[in-house]
Design a protein around this motif. Sequence first.
Motif, PDB file in Angstrom:
ATOM      1  N   PHE A 164      40.614  32.799  28.312  1.00  0.00           N
ATOM      2  CA  PHE A 164      41.866  33.409  28.774  1.00  0.00           C
ATOM      3  C   PHE A 164      41.611  34.376  29.925  1.00  0.00           C
ATOM      4  O   PHE A 164      42.396  34.425  30.890  1.00  0.00           O
ATOM      5  CB  PHE A 164      42.539  34.132  27.613  1.00  0.00           C
ATOM      6  N   ALA A 165      40.535  35.147  29.845  1.00  0.00           N
ATOM      7  CA  ALA A 165      40.226  36.105  30.912  1.00  0.00           C
ATOM      8  C   ALA A 165      39.917  35.401  32.222  1.00  0.00           C
ATOM      9  O   ALA A 165      40.389  35.809  33.298  1.00  0.00           O
ATOM     10  CB  ALA A 165      39.062  36.999  30.492  1.00  0.00           C
ATOM     11  N   CYS A 166      39.135  34.336  32.152  1.00  0.00           N
ATOM     12  CA  CYS A 166      38.803  33.598  33.385  1.00  0.00           C
ATOM     13  C   CYS A 166      40.046  32.944  33.977  1.00  0.00           C
ATOM     14  O   CYS A 166      40.261  32.989  35.203  1.00  0.00           O
ATOM     15  CB  CYS A 166      37.739  32.547  33.084  1.00  0.00           C
ATOM     16  N   LEU A 167      40.872  32.336  33.133  1.00  0.00           N
ATOM     17  CA  LEU A 167      42.090  31.688  33.638  1.00  0.00           C
ATOM     18  C   LEU A 167      43.054  32.712  34.211  1.00  0.00           C
ATOM     19  O   LEU A 167      43.647  32.485  35.289  1.00  0.00           O
ATOM     20  CB  LEU A 167      42.748  30.911  32.496  1.00  0.00           C
ATOM     21  N   ARG A 168      43.202  33.828  33.541  1.00  0.00           N
ATOM     22  CA  ARG A 168      44.124  34.864  34.020  1.00  0.00           C
ATOM     23  C   ARG A 168      43.634  35.468  35.329  1.00  0.00           C
ATOM     24  O   ARG A 168      44.425  35.754  36.243  1.00  0.00           O
ATOM     25  CB  ARG A 168      44.270  35.943  32.957  1.00  0.00           C
ATOM     26  N   SER A 169      42.336  35.659  35.447  1.00  0.00           N
ATOM     27  CA  SER A 169      41.787  36.229  36.681  1.00  0.00           C
ATOM     28  C   SER A 169      41.978  35.285  37.861  1.00  0.00           C
ATOM     29  O   SER A 169      42.328  35.720  38.967  1.00  0.00           O
ATOM     30  CB  SER A 169      40.309  36.548  36.483  1.00  0.00           C
ATOM     31  N   LEU A 181      44.337  32.883  38.171  1.00  0.00           N
ATOM     32  CA  LEU A 181      45.761  32.794  38.500  1.00  0.00           C
ATOM     33  C   LEU A 181      46.244  34.049  39.210  1.00  0.00           C
ATOM     34  O   LEU A 181      47.040  33.970  40.159  1.00  0.00           O
ATOM     35  CB  LEU A 181      46.576  32.565  37.226  1.00  0.00           C
ATOM     36  N   SER A 182      45.796  35.191  38.783  1.00  0.00           N
ATOM     37  CA  SER A 182      46.229  36.437  39.422  1.00  0.00           C
ATOM     38  C   SER A 182      45.703  36.535  40.842  1.00  0.00           C
ATOM     39  O   SER A 182      46.379  37.030  41.737  1.00  0.00           O
ATOM     40  CB  SER A 182      45.763  37.636  38.598  1.00  0.00           C
ATOM     41  N   SER A 183      44.492  36.047  41.075  1.00  0.00           N
ATOM     42  CA  SER A 183      43.930  36.098  42.418  1.00  0.00           C
ATOM     43  C   SER A 183      44.650  35.158  43.368  1.00  0.00           C
ATOM     44  O   SER A 183      44.828  35.450  44.558  1.00  0.00           O
ATOM     45  CB  SER A 183      42.435  35.762  42.371  1.00  0.00           C
TER      46      SER A 183
END
Length: 521
Positions: free
Chosen positions: A485-490, A492-494
């Motif tokens: 989740f952290a990798c995917l969220r990072s 997408l946010s970038s």
Amino acid sequence: MGESAPLGTHPDDALLQNHGQHKSPRGSRSSCIPKHAKEQHTSPTASRSACSSKGDDGAATSKKKSPLGDRELTAGEAASSVCDGGNAARPPRISGSDAQSKSFAQFLGGQLGCDSQWPLHDGPTASELQQRREGIYNFFQVPLNLEPFLMFGYLACLESFVQQLTFLPLRMASALLALVRWRSPSLTQKRDLLRGLLILLSWFVLLRYDMSQAYHNVRNQSTMKLYVVFNVLEIFDKLCSSFGQDILESLYRAGRKRSTWGMILDFVIAFVYINLHTLVLFYQSVALNVAVNSHNNVLLTLLISNNFTELKANVFKRCESENLFQVSCSDAVERFQLSVYLLLVLIEKLVQTKDWSTKRLQDFGISLLSVYVSELFIDWIKHAFITKFNRIRPDVYSKFMHILCCDTVANMQWAGGGADEPLAAVSSRMGFVPIPLLCLVLRVSGNDVWPLMQLRHWSGWLMALLLWLSLCALKVFISIVLLGFACLRSELSSSMRAPGEGKKLNLEGVGRFTLYGKQIV
């Protein structure tokens, strides 16, 4: 008889001319005309006539119009306005009874909503109404935006806690095997050995404390004393957490730069700290146990109402986004600690109670549920009013989660993808210290649960092994979910971030116990 007035001259004008020739001791009558009134009326004869004869019947009407209507003012009314200093003309006089009856009729009609001409006060503009409406909608959107962040922090605390129960014993065994083979252990292995030794020694010391005696000591206190005890224990918990992070980090990061006596001194300080912090958590769990098991629900009500002091301490003060981040981290840690306390209370109840009736089980479940649900509602109300008073949008919690995800990804990248504790940076920023809480769980389990497992038979050891393997599977599952989740969220946010948007919220170096502004949460 005196001299007659010239033809075409008003008798009052002639009288004023005679008075102008003989100086009056009180001054000229023309002094009653203000300066700006003289400038407006160019004819001195008309000005003097206006001052001396206000209500002369033969005077002509003035060109000046009344501000209260379209009719023209008479000479008397114009003269009255001039002698009053050039103020606006007064409305025509009516009798007192008519004025009172008309004013009362207007007032009564306005109160009943029948008078359409009753003046209304100036209301808010359209933009102000839109802002207020948006504030109301944001108020109810706060729980939906807050809960994902608190859930992420809760799972991070759970992963760090289960890490000490599952993989730390394996790492300690690996470090001891390296020592047996006369190989120099790495810095990570030294840290694991120090951590495991601290846990074992603290557990051995805490076994000397009698929980039943502490339970009765807390139960015999008055309600007011218990209220003070709850607040004192909560304050000491936060103080120990902020101080313990520095102690443990200085012990783990010393490495080869520290001498042997320096390492021993750091270890002794850390040992004393863990025992003190564990005792604070121990009495917190005992106080919660007393509150839940009270028959008159007075202590339970006291425990729930104690949360409103937290509401008062955070809502009615200035709160920036950085301070709100600290409050959110503190709420996530407190929610996890409360879950562990309730689990310990449940274990104690299951061990001590032999006969369970449906009524008794229902009452006990309602008590546990009321404590946890009250914590949820207090968090929602607190964050809703903080965002309302400080005009913070609810989407700020998604930015907070992005900060924690970036910490997780940065820790993985720094370790080359093989970090031993990938969520350690998140736990450290949130101010969670798992070792004292782990010592408390081991103390309760070793004193109450361990004797019931019947370790003299192989089935007891099999049950203990299955429980440990279940915790290992839970730890691996939580780690994989949070890391993915952290990798995917990072990512997408970038990709979705607008240029310059990331500069609005700077939380670099801001943790739970970091002084920002004028407060530490």
